[in-house]
Design an enzyme around this catalytic site. Structure first.
Site, PDB file in Angstrom:
ATOM      1  N   LEU A  35       0.795  -1.220   0.000  1.00  0.00           N
ATOM      2  CA  LEU A  35       0.000   0.000   0.000  1.00  0.00           C
ATOM      3  C   LEU A  35       0.831   1.275   0.000  1.00  0.00           C
ATOM      4  O   LEU A  35       0.404   2.279  -0.545  1.00  0.00           O
ATOM      5  CB  LEU A  35      -0.972  -0.006   1.178  1.00  0.00           C
ATOM      6  CG  LEU A  35      -2.091  -1.036   1.054  1.00  0.00           C
ATOM      7  CD1 LEU A  35      -2.954  -1.020   2.310  1.00  0.00           C
ATOM      8  CD2 LEU A  35      -2.944  -0.798  -0.176  1.00  0.00           C
ATOM      9  N   HIS A  36       2.036   1.253   0.590  1.00  0.00           N
ATOM     10  CA  HIS A  36       2.804   2.500   0.597  1.00  0.00           C
ATOM     11  C   HIS A  36       3.307   2.871  -0.800  1.00  0.00           C
ATOM     12  O   HIS A  36       3.824   3.961  -0.997  1.00  0.00           O
ATOM     13  CB  HIS A  36       3.932   2.495   1.630  1.00  0.00           C
ATOM     14  CG  HIS A  36       5.094   1.619   1.303  1.00  0.00           C
ATOM     15  ND1 HIS A  36       5.731   0.891   2.259  1.00  0.00           N
ATOM     16  CD2 HIS A  36       5.751   1.354   0.151  1.00  0.00           C
ATOM     17  CE1 HIS A  36       6.729   0.220   1.708  1.00  0.00           C
ATOM     18  NE2 HIS A  36       6.750   0.486   0.430  1.00  0.00           N
ATOM     19  N   ASP A  37       3.160   1.961  -1.762  1.00  0.00           N
ATOM     20  CA  ASP A  37       3.573   2.246  -3.137  1.00  0.00           C
ATOM     21  C   ASP A  37       2.491   2.966  -3.938  1.00  0.00           C
ATOM     22  O   ASP A  37       2.683   3.223  -5.122  1.00  0.00           O
ATOM     23  CB  ASP A  37       3.913   0.943  -3.871  1.00  0.00           C
ATOM     24  CG  ASP A  37       5.129   0.255  -3.279  1.00  0.00           C
ATOM     25  OD1 ASP A  37       5.903   0.918  -2.560  1.00  0.00           O
ATOM     26  OD2 ASP A  37       5.296  -0.940  -3.532  1.00  0.00           O
TER      27      ASP A  37
END
Length: 155
Positions: free
Chosen positions: A75-77
């Site tokens: 998700l941090h991408d």
């Protein structure tokens, strides 16, 4: 003689982390982080400021990071909007909490700890890495909570 026949050289504990056969070796991580594909965009940061390209990675290599690395469901991408879409799809795909449905996400949370500057520096490094390779960033606990609540998760 300064050295007796019993003198020998030994690696410091930190140096052992660089050995191939050491069980806790950080060598693979360092080799990945020092790969020219990841280092060169940092060198071209000033060129990137003069272009309309999305990030320094695109300026250096002519492609978006995920075109070369393959998309991973981390998700941090992803931007907040993309994370929201992913989380909403997860919410739709799993049963409700009363029927045993749950989602487990493991990701970095940027958090400031009093007196732990090394931890904060590492978190900020990864935040800069995300901004250099993609257009995204690491998120704080408040950022994650907002995303989950807006996607329809209650707790």
């Amino acid at each position: 003689a300064i050295f007796s026949k019993f003198s020998y050289y030994s690696l410091a504990p930190a140096s052992r982390l660089l050995l191939k056969n050491e069980p806790l070796s950080v060598r693979p991580f360092l080799l990945a982080m020092l790969d020219p594909m990841l280092v060169d965009p940092w060198q071209d940061m000033s060129k990137w400021f003069q272009t309309d390209e999305v990030n320094p990675f695109q300026t250096t290599l002519g492609k978006i990071f995920w075109d070369l690395a393959g998309k991973e469901w981390i998700l941090h991408d992803w931007s907040d909007e993309e994370c929201m879409k992913i989380l909403k799809q997860c919410k739709e795909a799993i049963p409700c909490k009363e029927n045993g449905g749950k989602i487990i996400i493991i990701d970095m949370v940027v958090k400031v700890h009093e007196g732990e500057n090394n931890l904060l520096e590492t978190q900020l490094f990864y935040d800069m890495l995300m901004m250099t390779l993609t257009t995204e960033r690491e998120r704080s606990e408040e950022d994650w909570a907002k995303l989950f609540l807006e996607a329809g998760f209650s707790d």
